[in-house]
Structures are given as structure tokens and as C-alpha cells.
Design a protein around this motif. Sequence first.
Motif, mmCIF file in Angstrom:
data_model
loop_
_atom_site.group_PDB
_atom_site.id
_atom_site.type_symbol
_atom_site.label_atom_id
_atom_site.label_comp_id
_atom_site.label_asym_id
_atom_site.label_seq_id
_atom_site.Cartn_x
_atom_site.Cartn_y
_atom_site.Cartn_z
ATOM 1 N N TYR A 32 4.030 -0.933 -3.535
ATOM 2 C CA TYR A 32 4.786 -0.162 -4.539
ATOM 3 C C TYR A 32 5.262 -1.108 -5.633
ATOM 4 C CZ TYR A 32 8.432 2.619 -6.784
ATOM 5 O OH TYR A 32 9.214 3.273 -7.709
ATOM 6 N N ARG A 34 7.340 -1.248 -9.424
ATOM 7 C CA ARG A 34 8.191 -0.509 -10.359
ATOM 8 C C ARG A 34 8.602 -1.402 -11.522
ATOM 9 N NH1 ARG A 34 12.855 -0.440 -12.276
ATOM 10 N NH2 ARG A 34 13.504 -2.189 -10.961
ATOM 11 N N THR A 41 4.495 -1.074 -18.102
ATOM 12 C CA THR A 41 3.450 -0.784 -17.123
ATOM 13 C C THR A 41 2.150 -1.507 -17.429
ATOM 14 O OG1 THR A 41 2.809 1.206 -18.357
ATOM 15 C CG2 THR A 41 4.397 1.482 -16.566
ATOM 16 N N GLU A 69 2.282 2.701 -8.740
ATOM 17 C CA GLU A 69 3.047 2.083 -9.820
ATOM 18 C C GLU A 69 3.745 3.163 -10.633
ATOM 19 O OE1 GLU A 69 0.769 -0.474 -12.298
ATOM 20 O OE2 GLU A 69 -0.343 -1.399 -10.642
ATOM 21 N N GLU A 70 4.964 2.831 -11.102
ATOM 22 C CA GLU A 70 5.654 3.752 -12.008
ATOM 23 C C GLU A 70 6.749 3.024 -12.764
ATOM 24 O OE1 GLU A 70 7.523 6.956 -9.926
ATOM 25 O OE2 GLU A 70 8.258 5.640 -8.345
ATOM 26 N N SER A 71 7.224 3.660 -13.831
ATOM 27 C CA SER A 71 8.351 3.144 -14.599
ATOM 28 C C SER A 71 9.565 4.012 -14.309
ATOM 29 C CB SER A 71 8.036 3.148 -16.097
ATOM 30 O OG SER A 71 7.822 4.471 -16.552
ATOM 31 N N HIS A 72 10.676 3.355 -13.970
ATOM 32 C CA HIS A 72 11.908 4.079 -13.645
ATOM 33 C C HIS A 72 13.055 3.094 -13.657
ATOM 34 C CE1 HIS A 72 14.860 6.559 -11.564
ATOM 35 N NE2 HIS A 72 14.057 7.592 -11.733
ATOM 36 N N ARG A 83 11.370 9.960 -7.359
ATOM 37 C CA ARG A 83 10.395 9.209 -8.133
ATOM 38 C C ARG A 83 9.010 9.625 -7.638
ATOM 39 N NH1 ARG A 83 12.633 3.039 -7.475
ATOM 40 N NH2 ARG A 83 14.812 3.404 -8.075
ATOM 41 N N PHE A 86 6.842 6.767 -5.941
ATOM 42 C CA PHE A 86 7.456 6.262 -4.712
ATOM 43 C C PHE A 86 7.340 7.309 -3.609
ATOM 44 C CE2 PHE A 86 11.129 5.507 -1.880
ATOM 45 C CZ PHE A 86 10.776 4.242 -1.442
ATOM 46 N N ARG A 107 13.196 -4.189 -6.952
ATOM 47 C CA ARG A 107 12.103 -3.329 -7.402
ATOM 48 C C ARG A 107 12.262 -1.918 -6.837
ATOM 49 N NH1 ARG A 107 10.890 -4.323 -11.691
ATOM 50 N NH2 ARG A 107 12.852 -5.418 -11.583
#
Length: 279
Positions: A32, A34, A41, A69-72, A83, A86, A107
Motif C-alpha cells: 500500500y 499513499r 502520485t 496507490e492513492e492520494s489522501h 479510502r 486502502f 503512510r
Amino acid sequence: MTSSSSFNSDTPIQQQLPSPTQLLSDTCAVGYIRVSTEKQTVGAGTVRQREAIEAYARAANVKIIEFFEESHSATDGTPLLERPEFAKAVEMALRCDCPIFIEKFDRLSRNPALHAEWRRTSRVRIVAVCEEDLFETPGERARIAAAGVDADAKAAGQAAAYAKMRAEGRPLGNPNPSPIAHQKSAEIRRHFARVRHLKIVDVLDELGHDLPRPDLVRALNERGIRTGTGKPWTSGLLAPDYWKAIEILKARVEASEAKNDQDEADRVEMEKDPRFAMF
């Protein structure tokens, strides 16, 4: 494969921590990654996280099934399972009965309440690969932490002593240093300067390479990152180290572009081989 351990506030902490044997017996994991903003990203932050997770997995003989993967933001109180990426990582970890690998615990989140809630309620184990040592015992971790506190206290004491000497007009250091000692001192200063520059790079990776300098000053001070003399940052003090950090970031981008160009050149060269399409 071992089942994922659940954390319970009624269980002694020693029994909740995964043992080295347990970790080594896992054969797969979910990755994972973040970052805080959408623009990150495609930056070095995601690359660094992926490389750290993959390096740890290779050392532990663990296969990463899939990366999410993500942006938060890491500081808000949004429940972790809200999320999307996640939540997908958790679903796969539950299905495969394996842990989730992340680079560092921040993270996952910088909100302590979310960490506490996750440990209390989730059956999925989170492994922060840069904060986990397969061959460390809890006692060794405690000694390392205590040594860090001692080192910080010693540095603060030295800084206070030097400040007093300056105030009294007394000269600092050896008035007749040997050339070897002078060279060694310079090497040490360069080493710690490099460490400091890399910490600034990490913050820029996290918050954005175009982060205004006043915001960077505030972020460094909030994280307890100090100047070379142990002082809080100001815009003036940051300037030299800031430009060194920018040089490091530019070098990384150039190296990445050069690698992509070489990979493309290699691919074109391989396609010229008449046997290429046979495989």
C-alpha cells in the motif's frame, strides 16, 4: 502461512507484536502506497515507497501480490476504510490471509486515533517496512530508542556549552588541529549535511516539490527536523539546504529520465532482432 494477528487492548503488548518467526513465515503480502496530493502520485515519493517495500519483501522472501496507490491526507480523521484503494488492499489481505506492507506508519495515517482504532478492531496486520527489523528484539528496539534520547540530550548540552563559550568570547575547537583530524571533521559535516538534505527531500516528496518555502519551514519544524546547529528553521537558515535538496530532486528526475530513455533504446534494439517476435 500464519493467520493475520488481531490487536486487542486487553492483551499484553508483547503478545500483540508479530514475532520475527511469524513475519518470516508469511509468503505473500499486499503493498500500500499513499501520498498527500494527486500531483505526488507521479513523483519520487511513490517510487521511494515502492522500492522500500519491494526491497524488504525480497529480504524476507515474501511475494507482493499487488500494490494499491492513492492520494489522501494523512492528518484528517477520515476512517481508513473510506479510502478506496486502502479498502481494496484490506479486502485482498483478508482474502489471502496476509499482511499489508507500507513504507512507514505515517503512510497509513498521522492521526493517532485512527492507528489506535485500527489496532483494536482489525484482523489485518500492518508492517511498516522501514520501521521493522527482522532481527531486532523488543529489548533492542528499546535500547535504540533510549540511545536516541541520550544522543539528543548530548547534542543539546554541547550546543548550550558552545553558546556559552561564544558569549564569553572564548575560542571554540582545537587551535592546532592535525590535517587528518580536520579532514575527518569535514567528512562528518558533509555526512550530516547529506542526511539533513535528504530529510528535506522527504518532506518535499510528501507535500509537493513546489511547496512554498515558508510552508516548508513550518513543516520541518513541526516534524522536529532541525538545522545543522540544532536550531529551528527560518527562511534564511533554510535557503542553502533548500537548494541542495532541490539539486538532489533534479538529479533523481534526470536519472529516472535517463533510465527510461535507456530502457526504450534497449527495447528498440531488441525489436530489431528477427527472433524477437518468436518469444
